[in-house]
Design a protein around this motif. Structure first.
Motif, PDB file in Angstrom:
ATOM      1  N   LEU A  52       0.751  -1.145   0.010  1.00 39.39           N
ATOM      2  CA  LEU A  52       0.223   0.001   0.142  1.00 39.39           C
ATOM      3  C   LEU A  52       0.951   1.289  -0.079  1.00 39.39           C
ATOM      4  O   LEU A  52       0.440   2.444  -0.233  1.00 39.39           O
ATOM      5  CB  LEU A  52      -1.022  -0.087   1.096  1.00 39.39           C
ATOM      6  N   LYS A  53       2.235   1.310   0.241  1.00 42.06           N
ATOM      7  CA  LYS A  53       3.037   2.436   0.480  1.00 42.06           C
ATOM      8  C   LYS A  53       3.487   2.639  -1.002  1.00 42.06           C
ATOM      9  O   LYS A  53       4.020   3.779  -1.221  1.00 42.06           O
ATOM     10  CB  LYS A  53       3.989   2.029   1.301  1.00 42.06           C
ATOM     11  N   GLY A  54       3.424   1.745  -1.864  1.00 47.53           N
ATOM     12  CA  GLY A  54       3.873   1.862  -3.434  1.00 47.53           C
ATOM     13  C   GLY A  54       3.022   1.189  -4.276  1.00 47.53           C
ATOM     14  O   GLY A  54       3.383   0.014  -5.036  1.00 47.53           O
ATOM     15  N   MET A  55       1.751   1.613  -4.342  1.00 53.70           N
ATOM     16  CA  MET A  55       0.648   1.080  -5.073  1.00 53.70           C
ATOM     17  C   MET A  55       1.175   1.063  -6.894  1.00 53.70           C
ATOM     18  O   MET A  55       1.870   2.206  -7.092  1.00 53.70           O
ATOM     19  CB  MET A  55      -0.741   1.808  -4.882  1.00 53.70           C
ATOM     20  N   PRO A  56       0.957  -0.081  -7.404  1.00 58.45           N
ATOM     21  CA  PRO A  56       1.428   0.019  -8.898  1.00 58.45           C
ATOM     22  C   PRO A  56       0.504   1.114  -9.619  1.00 58.45           C
ATOM     23  O   PRO A  56      -0.652   1.254  -9.175  1.00 58.45           O
ATOM     24  CB  PRO A  56       1.176  -1.286  -9.263  1.00 58.45           C
ATOM     25  N   THR A  57       0.932   1.715 -10.682  1.00 54.42           N
ATOM     26  CA  THR A  57       0.096   2.631 -11.730  1.00 54.42           C
ATOM     27  C   THR A  57      -1.206   1.597 -12.333  1.00 54.42           C
ATOM     28  O   THR A  57      -0.808   0.466 -12.499  1.00 54.42           O
ATOM     29  CB  THR A  57       0.783   3.084 -12.653  1.00 54.42           C
ATOM     30  N   GLY A  58      -2.225   2.386 -12.448  1.00 53.31           N
ATOM     31  CA  GLY A  58      -3.255   1.832 -13.280  1.00 53.31           C
ATOM     32  C   GLY A  58      -4.093   0.801 -12.332  1.00 53.31           C
ATOM     33  O   GLY A  58      -4.049   1.078 -10.941  1.00 53.31           O
ATOM     34  N   CYS A  59      -4.446  -0.190 -12.711  1.00 56.79           N
ATOM     35  CA  CYS A  59      -5.040  -1.087 -12.088  1.00 56.79           C
ATOM     36  C   CYS A  59      -4.239  -1.906 -11.057  1.00 56.79           C
ATOM     37  O   CYS A  59      -3.303  -2.565 -11.565  1.00 56.79           O
ATOM     38  CB  CYS A  59      -5.604  -2.370 -12.929  1.00 56.79           C
ATOM     39  N   ALA A  60      -4.514  -2.048  -9.762  1.00 60.19           N
ATOM     40  CA  ALA A  60      -3.706  -2.353  -8.891  1.00 60.19           C
ATOM     41  C   ALA A  60      -3.314  -4.076  -8.940  1.00 60.19           C
ATOM     42  O   ALA A  60      -2.253  -4.503  -8.493  1.00 60.19           O
ATOM     43  CB  ALA A  60      -4.159  -2.360  -7.457  1.00 60.19           C
TER      44      ALA A  60
END
Length: 349
Positions: free
Chosen positions: A299-307
């Motif tokens: 949650l500290k570094g969520m991927p871009t776009g769809c998680a």
């Protein structure tokens, strides 16, 4: 169903403040109907428990609700507390916005209108107080006009509701089995006849036989008393058996929502499909358990776009660029947040 009893819109929850904040729940829109069992499924860390604690305003520090509304009886005026003072925080027919209730209003609201069976509830009973004492405490706090005899009678009635003999009122938690302790917690949640009961992983520490017994008892109580249930678990097989409708959470968002039978027959989101194929079928031909590769997002570094796209076997170009909105995907009030569906391809979220 007879219309909504709880309506969540645009709910966001962070842990921490400022640049160090971690967003655990993101833009949740969810409706619970009267008399419905709504299942909430997802892996550990998907935001399920955080959502339950946000609904009831029981978030432990440093949890902070940063936006949204949680409306109780959204199409009606609000109920009154035991002193006859209105609990309605809004105006008109908007019902009660739980997030706007003051401390005294919130104290009157909890357990009377909405109650929560905590995760690890089997070990939540106070070991030095009897079952009678712990069941009557809530009545002393919320129904001070009740006599001691009436409170004891109600405590015995509550135990009977969950299938425990009244002669166990004098027992202490260590004298009860795990299943009995869990049922005492459910009885406590029903003490004031709330309209909504939130169950956060209520059967995790129990064997599968006891799980089914408790859940069948819960379904029977729902039919007898007419309350609504939000049942939170990582075990989607339980939800398929006991829920009317299921919402799937991933990375703090709802990614699919549909009737339980529709999720089982035709899961639209690849994450839902992965959850369904992570446990063996008890009937029908053998099938390979594929599971879900990789790990839930940080949650500290969520991927871009769809998680989900780094773990998704069906990812396409937009998945890594834009977050799909939760949009209609077929009949039956089904919604899905996935770029694979044509409803999402025509525009950005």
């Amino acid at each position: 169903m007879n219309g909504p009893v709880l309506e969540i819109s645009g709910l966001n929850v962070d842990y921490g403040l400022g640049d160090a904040a971690v967003r655990a729940v993101r833009d949740i829109d969810l409706t619970l109907n009267r008399g419905e069992i709504l299942g909430l499924a997802g892996e550990s860390g998907s935001g399920k428990s955080t959502l339950a604690y946000a609904i009831t305003r029981l978030l432990p520090p440093p949890g902070v609700i940063t936006g949204g509304h949680v409306r109780y009886r959204p199409a009606e005026g609000g109920p009154a507390d035991r002193n006859g003072d209105a609990l309605k925080a809004g105006t008109g027919g908007a019902g009660v916005d739980i997030l706007e209730l003051g401390p005294e209003q919130l104290r009157a609201f909890r357990w009377q209108e909405i109650s929560l069976v905590f995760q690890g509830a089997m070990n939540s009973l106070n070991p030095v107080h009897s079952v009678r004492s712990q069941l009557t405490d809530v009545l002393v706090a919320h129904r001070p006009e009740m006599s001691r005899a009436a409170r004891n009678e109600r405590a015995a009635e509550l135990l009977s509701l969950v299938g425990i003999p009244a002669d166990r009122l004098g027992s202490y938690p260590h004298q009860l089995s795990g299943g009995m302790r869990q049922r005492v917690m459910i009885a406590m949640a029903l003490a004031l006849e709330p309209e909504i009961v939130l169950l956060d992983e209520p059967t995790t520490a129990l064997d599968v036989v006891m799980q089914r017994q408790i859940l069948r008892q819960l379904v029977r109580l729902r039919e007898e008393l007419g309350f609504s249930v939000v049942f939170i678990t990582h075990d989607i097989s339980l939800l398929l058996e006991f829920s009317d409708r299921i919402a799937i959470m991933y990375g703090g968002r709802i990614v699919e929502q549909a009737a339980a039978k529709d999720i089982y027959r035709d899961a639209r989101h690849p994450y839902s499909h992965g959850l369904l194929h992570s446990f063996p079928a008890l009937h029908g031909p053998r099938r390979e358990l594929t599971g879900i590769p990789g790990s839930p997002p940080d949650l500290k570094g969520m991927p871009t776009g769809c998680a989900f796209h780094p773990r998704c076997p069906k990812a396409i170009a937009p998945c890594s660029e834009r977050v799909p909105a939760l949009a209609p995907a077929g009949p039956g009030n089904r919604t899905v947040a996935c770029w694979l569906h044509t409803e999402h391809r025509s525009g950005d979220s």
